[in-house]
Design an enzyme around this catalytic site. Sequence first.
Site, mmCIF file in Angstrom:
data_model
loop_
_atom_site.group_PDB
_atom_site.id
_atom_site.type_symbol
_atom_site.label_atom_id
_atom_site.label_comp_id
_atom_site.label_asym_id
_atom_site.label_seq_id
_atom_site.Cartn_x
_atom_site.Cartn_y
_atom_site.Cartn_z
ATOM 1 N N LYS A 275 0.932 -1.139 -0.023
ATOM 2 C CA LYS A 275 -0.018 -0.023 -0.067
ATOM 3 C C LYS A 275 0.880 1.153 -0.036
ATOM 4 O O LYS A 275 1.821 1.215 0.494
ATOM 5 C CB LYS A 275 -0.966 0.013 1.317
ATOM 6 C CG LYS A 275 -2.081 -1.077 1.242
ATOM 7 C CD LYS A 275 -2.767 -0.813 2.818
ATOM 8 C CE LYS A 275 -3.712 -1.929 2.502
ATOM 9 N NZ LYS A 275 -4.994 -1.527 1.752
ATOM 10 N N ARG A 349 -10.245 -11.564 1.611
ATOM 11 C CA ARG A 349 -11.528 -12.611 1.149
ATOM 12 C C ARG A 349 -10.584 -13.900 1.003
ATOM 13 O O ARG A 349 -11.176 -14.939 1.003
ATOM 14 C CB ARG A 349 -11.554 -12.190 -0.280
ATOM 15 C CG ARG A 349 -10.361 -11.898 -1.279
ATOM 16 C CD ARG A 349 -10.986 -11.069 -2.395
ATOM 17 N NE ARG A 349 -10.997 -9.636 -2.281
ATOM 18 C CZ ARG A 349 -11.115 -8.588 -3.239
ATOM 19 N NH1 ARG A 349 -11.467 -9.217 -4.297
ATOM 20 N NH2 ARG A 349 -11.457 -7.417 -2.729
HETATM 21 N N1 BES Z 1 -8.225 -3.974 4.541
HETATM 22 C C1 BES Z 1 -8.270 -3.460 3.255
HETATM 23 C C2 BES Z 1 -9.563 -2.631 3.103
HETATM 24 C C3 BES Z 1 -9.640 -1.362 3.946
HETATM 25 C C4 BES Z 1 -9.601 -0.165 3.276
HETATM 26 C C5 BES Z 1 -10.175 -1.503 5.085
HETATM 27 C C6 BES Z 1 -9.935 1.029 3.978
HETATM 28 C C7 BES Z 1 -10.226 -0.250 6.006
HETATM 29 C C8 BES Z 1 -10.035 0.977 5.284
HETATM 30 C C9 BES Z 1 -8.517 -4.647 2.377
HETATM 31 O O1 BES Z 1 -7.600 -5.561 2.631
HETATM 32 C C10 BES Z 1 -7.644 -3.922 0.949
HETATM 33 O O2 BES Z 1 -6.722 -3.792 0.865
HETATM 34 N N2 BES Z 1 -8.358 -3.974 -0.294
HETATM 35 C C11 BES Z 1 -8.395 -3.611 -1.274
HETATM 36 C C12 BES Z 1 -8.697 -4.638 -2.303
HETATM 37 C C13 BES Z 1 -8.288 -4.493 -3.772
HETATM 38 C C14 BES Z 1 -6.694 -4.703 -3.791
HETATM 39 C C15 BES Z 1 -8.879 -5.344 -4.616
HETATM 40 C C16 BES Z 1 -9.128 -2.145 -1.408
HETATM 41 O O3 BES Z 1 -10.105 -2.229 -1.013
HETATM 42 O O4 BES Z 1 -8.319 -1.385 -2.206
HETATM 43 MN MN MN Z 2 -5.502 -5.619 1.821
#
Ligand code: BES
Ligand code: MN
Length: 493
Positions: A275, A349
């Site tokens: 990230k 997931r």
């Molecule tokens: N834990 C994150 C989602 C999240 C985002 C939680 C903001 C709380 C606040 C999750 O694991 C994630 O990174 N999701 C990605 C999915 C994508 C890579 C398909 C996302 O939402 O960007």
């Molecule tokens: Mn994630």
Amino acid sequence: MKIEILTENPLHHASAALVIGCFEDAKDELYAALDSELGGCLARLAASREFTGKTNSSRLLHTLGKLPCERLLLVGLGKRAELDSERLRQAAGTAMQALRSARVASFSSALCQSVALPDALEAVATGSLLGAYAFEWYKTKDKEERFEGFEAMTLLLPKEADLEAARARVEASGSIAQGVRLARDLVSQPGNVVTPGYLADTAREISGRHGLSCRVYEMDELIAMGMGALVAVGKGAAEPPRLIVLEYQGAGAKGRPTVLVGKGITFDSGGISIKPGAGMEEMKTDMAGSAAVLGTMAAAAGLKLPLNLVGIIPTAENMPDGKAFKPGDVLTSLSGTTIEITNTDAEGRLILCDALHFAQKYKPVALIDLATLTGACVVALGHEASGLMGNDQRLADALQRAGERSGERLWQLPLWDEYGEGMKSDIADLKNSGSRDGGTLKAGWFLKQFVGATHWAHLDIAGTAWCDKARPYCPKGATGVGVRLLIEYLTGR
Ligand code: BES
Ligand code: MN
Ligand code: ZN
């Protein structure tokens, strides 16, 4: 905070502070009596519009010997006809914030007296207990200046109230608030403290306290069981992943349980698909689903609910490393379904798909998962509602109603099969992430592939687990979302 319940007349009751509720458009007998003792002070405040009774407003007065209470705290209840339990919870929370600023640690509340709601007592108890919450484990300076916390609350009920019954209801609210506080603490705690091992220890501790059974599956067992997706996500971290299973039996050995599954990523760096740095610290909250499950299990056991409940927590740290799983890898999940990794940041997931498949062996009457799953859900619903998806409209409706009653709102989103078209892999059965559009629904659709025919609902709590602004009964930070919602659903009317 100690809680006492009395049927004393607030007018004659001595305390450091007396909290009373005031409507914008109606003044009751208690208000009139207090106003007359104070020589018309309350009427003057209303006339000058310094305090009118608007929701979430408050005004603290010193009574200078004119009343047995040293201070009087007026709290706005809004318009009489619009009062509901959420407004009352908020009023009780607002009172706590005012008392905290004035550093009044013990007080009495007559909030229950101005209202005719059947669950007024629960609302006042819950709003007060949760409004008293603060996370201050790591503040070491200025101890003298800081408020030490609340000591005692006396709830003043109308004289005809049944004290025995009232005590039981307040005690029940206390069990639920304790579950919420546990969830808030776990989410607020940093990722170097709350690790998969810490969650396992917490689960064992809760089981010990409440007589639940607890089983923690370690890395070698996860591999042997075939939990290829959970294992892959946890591979890049120094601290190994776990699968935690808690069982509460309130309805004997035979009854089919409700199964709760909570995402327990104790830190989500994104892994190799790392990230951006800005805001990454918030990813310590990626275990909020697991915190909700632990809080709910503790509360359900504390309440001695007459039902069977299983809590399942897949937990891991998602870290980049030489041993970490990578884009392009193909995993075999517990169900046998193969998954091509296209983004290691879509890890939630993956750990959930193994846990959901595992959950089916309990033959659940209902299977509910909670997860901070997608940023897209935060974009869609902001911080006001969790996303609700599933394969059973009756379950979804029941959860939605519980959301309205508890104030932890849900908003349903579709899970049409078309959302799955972008989730097919060229070389495996599925891929773990598709294009950005409809991200919440694609994630939900992915989970749906692992629940079989079980009645299932998925709650995306990415936007509701953490809040950047303080609310009356929730300070800025962890909300503990899910606990009150699930208890309301389980005890549902
Ligand atoms: N834990 C994150 C989602 C999240 C985002 C939680 C903001 C709380 C606040 C999750 O694991 C994630 O990174 N999701 C990605 C999915 C994508 C890579 C398909 C996302 O939402 O960007
Ligand atoms: Mn994630
Ligand atoms: Zn995540």
